[in-house]
Design an enzyme around this catalytic site. Structure first.
Site, PDB file in Angstrom:
ATOM      1  N   LYS A  19      41.830  30.312  53.477  1.00 58.68           N
ATOM      2  CA  LYS A  19      40.972  31.162  54.305  1.00 58.68           C
ATOM      3  C   LYS A  19      39.740  30.394  54.798  1.00 58.68           C
ATOM      4  CE  LYS A  19      40.400  34.356  51.095  1.00 58.68           C
ATOM      5  NZ  LYS A  19      41.155  33.805  49.954  1.00 58.68           N
ATOM      6  N   ARG A  94      37.767  42.929  49.129  1.00 59.08           N
ATOM      7  CA  ARG A  94      38.651  42.475  48.066  1.00 59.08           C
ATOM      8  C   ARG A  94      39.127  43.628  47.181  1.00 59.08           C
ATOM      9  NH1 ARG A  94      36.870  36.901  47.657  1.00 59.08           N
ATOM     10  NH2 ARG A  94      37.725  35.677  45.987  1.00 59.08           N
ATOM     11  N   ARG A 129      40.896  21.106  44.289  1.00 57.55           N
ATOM     12  CA  ARG A 129      39.888  21.373  45.318  1.00 57.55           C
ATOM     13  C   ARG A 129      38.527  20.786  44.953  1.00 57.55           C
ATOM     14  NH1 ARG A 129      39.115  27.440  47.511  1.00 57.55           N
ATOM     15  NH2 ARG A 129      38.287  27.889  45.454  1.00 57.55           N
ATOM     16  N   ARG A 162      34.479  23.382  41.576  1.00 56.67           N
ATOM     17  CA  ARG A 162      33.947  24.689  41.184  1.00 56.67           C
ATOM     18  C   ARG A 162      34.366  24.998  39.757  1.00 56.67           C
ATOM     19  NH1 ARG A 162      35.444  28.834  46.020  1.00 56.67           N
ATOM     20  NH2 ARG A 162      35.712  30.187  44.209  1.00 56.67           N
ATOM     21  N   ARG A 173      41.863  34.672  38.265  1.00 57.78           N
ATOM     22  CA  ARG A 173      41.568  35.034  39.654  1.00 57.78           C
ATOM     23  C   ARG A 173      42.842  35.490  40.369  1.00 57.78           C
ATOM     24  NH1 ARG A 173      39.225  29.728  41.640  1.00 57.78           N
ATOM     25  NH2 ARG A 173      38.844  30.745  43.632  1.00 57.78           N
TER      26      ARG A 173
HETATM   27  P1  AMP Z   1      35.724  32.913  46.616  1.00 57.42           P
HETATM   28  O1  AMP Z   1      34.820  31.815  47.052  1.00 57.42           O
HETATM   29  O2  AMP Z   1      36.135  33.833  47.732  1.00 57.42           O
HETATM   30  O3  AMP Z   1      36.906  32.418  45.825  1.00 57.42           O
HETATM   31  O4  AMP Z   1      34.862  33.821  45.624  1.00 57.42           O
HETATM   32  C1  AMP Z   1      34.360  33.302  44.415  1.00 57.42           C
HETATM   33  C2  AMP Z   1      34.010  34.434  43.444  1.00 57.42           C
HETATM   34  O5  AMP Z   1      32.982  35.245  44.028  1.00 57.42           O
HETATM   35  C3  AMP Z   1      35.136  35.410  43.157  1.00 57.42           C
HETATM   36  O6  AMP Z   1      36.002  34.944  42.127  1.00 57.42           O
HETATM   37  C4  AMP Z   1      34.350  36.643  42.735  1.00 57.42           C
HETATM   38  O7  AMP Z   1      33.809  36.496  41.439  1.00 57.42           O
HETATM   39  C5  AMP Z   1      33.189  36.611  43.713  1.00 57.42           C
HETATM   40  N1  AMP Z   1      33.500  37.332  44.971  1.00 57.42           N
HETATM   41  C6  AMP Z   1      33.628  36.799  46.219  1.00 57.42           C
HETATM   42  N2  AMP Z   1      33.894  37.748  47.129  1.00 57.42           N
HETATM   43  C7  AMP Z   1      33.958  38.925  46.451  1.00 57.42           C
HETATM   44  C8  AMP Z   1      34.206  40.278  46.826  1.00 57.42           C
HETATM   45  N3  AMP Z   1      34.466  40.622  48.091  1.00 57.42           N
HETATM   46  N4  AMP Z   1      34.195  41.217  45.847  1.00 57.42           N
HETATM   47  C9  AMP Z   1      33.925  40.897  44.574  1.00 57.42           C
HETATM   48  N5  AMP Z   1      33.687  39.653  44.145  1.00 57.42           N
HETATM   49  C10 AMP Z   1      33.697  38.664  45.064  1.00 57.42           C
END
Ligand code: AMP
Length: 216
Positions: A19, A94, A129, A162, A173
């Protein structure tokens, strides 16, 4: 003939689907901002804000941050001038509650692109990554290495892995995606907004698939 594309869109798909990577090109071509809730949360953590402190435990464990915090953060971001002509929502919504909050707040969605990638490939992508600490650009040790190890190609910032890209957290996740986010595929399917796009193969083929899905 110049193609015309929708400009209020959601990129849906599991962690590691691409994404963020695909958003970078869409931002350039469509001239609209990418709004990544993960990036916004990481920026809040880096700046030491109250929101960042509240979010960090959830993020490090691979759990979702509570809906009310996320919804407030996204509303604030969407109110900024650069988001008035369109936006690429990456990592939001999400949960069904987040999608319903969008409806309640009149946040328009014209199309939802669901990037499909099998689980084994996701694990491989996430575990290799590397992210730039400064600009957030994403690389991969095998598939998209930086020219110089540990240094971002774009801004020369330091790249890092990360904490939530570790094997146990990746599993969590992906489980949380299946349980909490995958229901959105049906949610948007029922509303006639969903386009499934294969997220496997060459990056440029995936990108073309996304553009086709956004054609008006
Ligand atoms: P990402 O960078 O999209 O993988 O997001 C990293 C982390 O941020 C996720 O594993 C969640 O802990 C939190 N996070 C990101 N977007 C959301 C969302 N829309 N709702 C809830 N938690 C989120």
């Amino acid at each position: 003939m110049a193609m015309s594309y929708t400009r209020k869109l959601i990129l849906l798909g599991p962690p590691g689907a691409g994404k963020g990577t695909q958003s970078e090109r869409l931002v350039e071509q469509l001239g609209i901002p990418q709004i990544s809730t993960g990036d916004l949360l990481r920026a809040n953590r880096k700046a030491g804000t109250k929101l960042g402190k509240k979010a960090q435990g959830y993020m490090d464990a691979g759990e979702l941050v509570p809906d009310d915090l996320i919804i407030a953060m996204v509303k604030e971001r969407l109110a900024q001038t650069d988001a008035q002509r369109g936006y690429i929502l990456d990592g939001f919504p999400r949960t069904t509650a987040q999608a319903e909050a969008m409806v309640e707040n009149d946040i328009v969605v014209e199309r939802v692109v669901n990037l499909e990638v099998p689980k084994e490939a996701l694990v491989e992508r996430l575990s290799g990554r590397r992210i730039c600490r400064e600009c957030g650009a994403s690389f991969h040790v095998a598939f998209k290495p930086t020219r110089k190890e540990g240094v971002c190609d774009r801004c020369e910032g330091e790249t890092y892995q990360r904490a939530d890209d570790s094997p146990a957290v990746i599993e969590n996740r992906l489980d949380n995606f299946a349980a909490q986010t995958a229901p959105l595929i049906a949610f948007y399917g029922e509303r006639g907004l969903l386009q499934n796009v294969s997220g496997e193969g060459e990056m440029s083929d995936v990108y073309q698939g996304i553009l086709d899905a956004l054609t008006v």
